[in-house]
Design a protein around this motif. Structure first.
Motif, short mmCIF file in Angstrom:
data_model
loop_
_atom_site.label_atom_id
_atom_site.label_comp_id
_atom_site.label_asym_id
_atom_site.label_seq_id
_atom_site.Cartn_x
_atom_site.Cartn_y
_atom_site.Cartn_z
N VAL A 1 45.21 18.34 70.58
CA VAL A 1 45.27 17.53 69.36
C VAL A 1 44.32 16.35 69.45
O VAL A 1 43.60 16.03 68.49
CB VAL A 1 46.72 17.06 69.10
CG1 VAL A 1 46.78 15.98 68.03
CG2 VAL A 1 47.60 18.23 68.73
N LEU A 2 44.27 15.68 70.61
CA LEU A 2 43.36 14.56 70.77
C LEU A 2 41.90 14.99 70.64
O LEU A 2 41.10 14.32 69.98
CB LEU A 2 43.58 13.89 72.13
CG LEU A 2 44.83 13.03 72.25
CD1 LEU A 2 45.01 12.54 73.68
CD2 LEU A 2 44.77 11.86 71.29
N LEU A 3 41.55 16.11 71.25
CA LEU A 3 40.18 16.61 71.14
C LEU A 3 39.85 16.96 69.69
O LEU A 3 38.73 16.72 69.22
CB LEU A 3 39.98 17.81 72.05
CG LEU A 3 39.96 17.51 73.54
CD1 LEU A 3 39.88 18.81 74.33
CD2 LEU A 3 38.81 16.59 73.90
N PHE A 4 40.81 17.52 68.97
CA PHE A 4 40.61 17.84 67.56
C PHE A 4 40.37 16.57 66.74
O PHE A 4 39.47 16.52 65.90
CB PHE A 4 41.81 18.61 67.02
CG PHE A 4 41.74 18.91 65.56
CD1 PHE A 4 40.86 19.87 65.08
CD2 PHE A 4 42.53 18.23 64.67
CE1 PHE A 4 40.77 20.14 63.73
CE2 PHE A 4 42.46 18.49 63.31
CZ PHE A 4 41.58 19.45 62.85
N LEU A 5 41.16 15.53 67.00
CA LEU A 5 41.00 14.28 66.27
C LEU A 5 39.65 13.63 66.57
O LEU A 5 38.99 13.09 65.68
CB LEU A 5 42.14 13.32 66.59
CG LEU A 5 43.51 13.73 66.05
CD1 LEU A 5 44.58 12.77 66.55
CD2 LEU A 5 43.50 13.80 64.55
N PHE A 6 39.23 13.67 67.83
CA PHE A 6 37.92 13.11 68.18
C PHE A 6 36.80 13.88 67.51
O PHE A 6 35.81 13.31 67.07
CB PHE A 6 37.72 13.10 69.69
CG PHE A 6 38.50 12.02 70.39
CD1 PHE A 6 38.60 10.75 69.86
CD2 PHE A 6 39.11 12.28 71.60
CE1 PHE A 6 39.32 9.76 70.50
CE2 PHE A 6 39.82 11.29 72.26
CZ PHE A 6 39.93 10.03 71.71
N ARG B 1 33.96 12.42 64.89
CA ARG B 1 32.53 12.60 65.07
C ARG B 1 31.90 13.29 63.85
O ARG B 1 30.81 12.92 63.41
CB ARG B 1 32.24 13.42 66.32
CG ARG B 1 32.46 12.64 67.60
CD ARG B 1 32.10 13.44 68.82
NE ARG B 1 30.69 13.79 68.80
CZ ARG B 1 30.18 14.79 69.46
NH1 ARG B 1 30.96 15.58 70.18
NH2 ARG B 1 28.90 15.04 69.43
N SER B 2 32.59 14.29 63.31
CA SER B 2 32.03 14.97 62.14
C SER B 2 32.04 14.05 60.93
O SER B 2 31.14 14.12 60.09
CB SER B 2 32.80 16.26 61.84
OG SER B 2 34.14 15.97 61.49
N ARG C 1 26.42 9.51 58.08
CA ARG C 1 24.99 9.31 58.31
C ARG C 1 24.16 10.19 57.38
O ARG C 1 23.11 9.76 56.88
CB ARG C 1 24.64 9.60 59.77
CG ARG C 1 25.11 8.52 60.72
CD ARG C 1 24.51 8.70 62.09
NE ARG C 1 24.85 9.98 62.70
CZ ARG C 1 25.87 10.20 63.50
NH1 ARG C 1 26.68 9.21 63.81
NH2 ARG C 1 26.09 11.39 64.02
N LEU C 2 24.62 11.41 57.14
CA LEU C 2 23.89 12.30 56.23
C LEU C 2 23.90 11.77 54.80
O LEU C 2 22.90 11.88 54.09
CB LEU C 2 24.47 13.71 56.29
CG LEU C 2 24.21 14.49 57.56
CD1 LEU C 2 24.95 15.83 57.54
CD2 LEU C 2 22.73 14.72 57.76
#
Length: 85
Positions: free
Chosen positions: A28-33, A37-38, A44-45
């Motif tokens: 879950v933490l990796l998914f939230l990070f 980032r996305s 930025r785009l």
């Protein structure tokens, strides 16, 4: 010694449950990070797109102004006499 600890952890039911919950929490933490980032990348785009649109608008206005300019001194004098400037 390490092998005994690993096998002890794998055989204990409460440790297996703790490892399972730990793995779920990590996922879950990796998914939230990755969402964060996305989101930053999308922001930025959007900024880059807005800057490109502004530059294209300025360039288009410059081209339109260049198309309307007098071709010679005689054309300039005629425009000044007609009051178009």
């Amino acid at each position: 010694m390490i092998a005994r600890l690993v096998t002890g952890i794998a055989t204990s039911p409460w440790m297996r449950a703790a490892l399972r919950y730990g793995a779920i929490t990590l996922a879950v933490l990796l998914f939230l990070f990755s969402l964060r980032r996305s989101g930053e990348r999308a922001g930025r785009l959007v900024e880059r797109l807005e800057a490109t649109e502004k530059a294209n608008d300025v360039q288009r206005r410059m081209l339109e102004a260049a198309a309307r300019r007098p071709r010679s001194r005689d054309d300039l004098v005629e425009r000044l006499r007609d009051g178009q400037f």
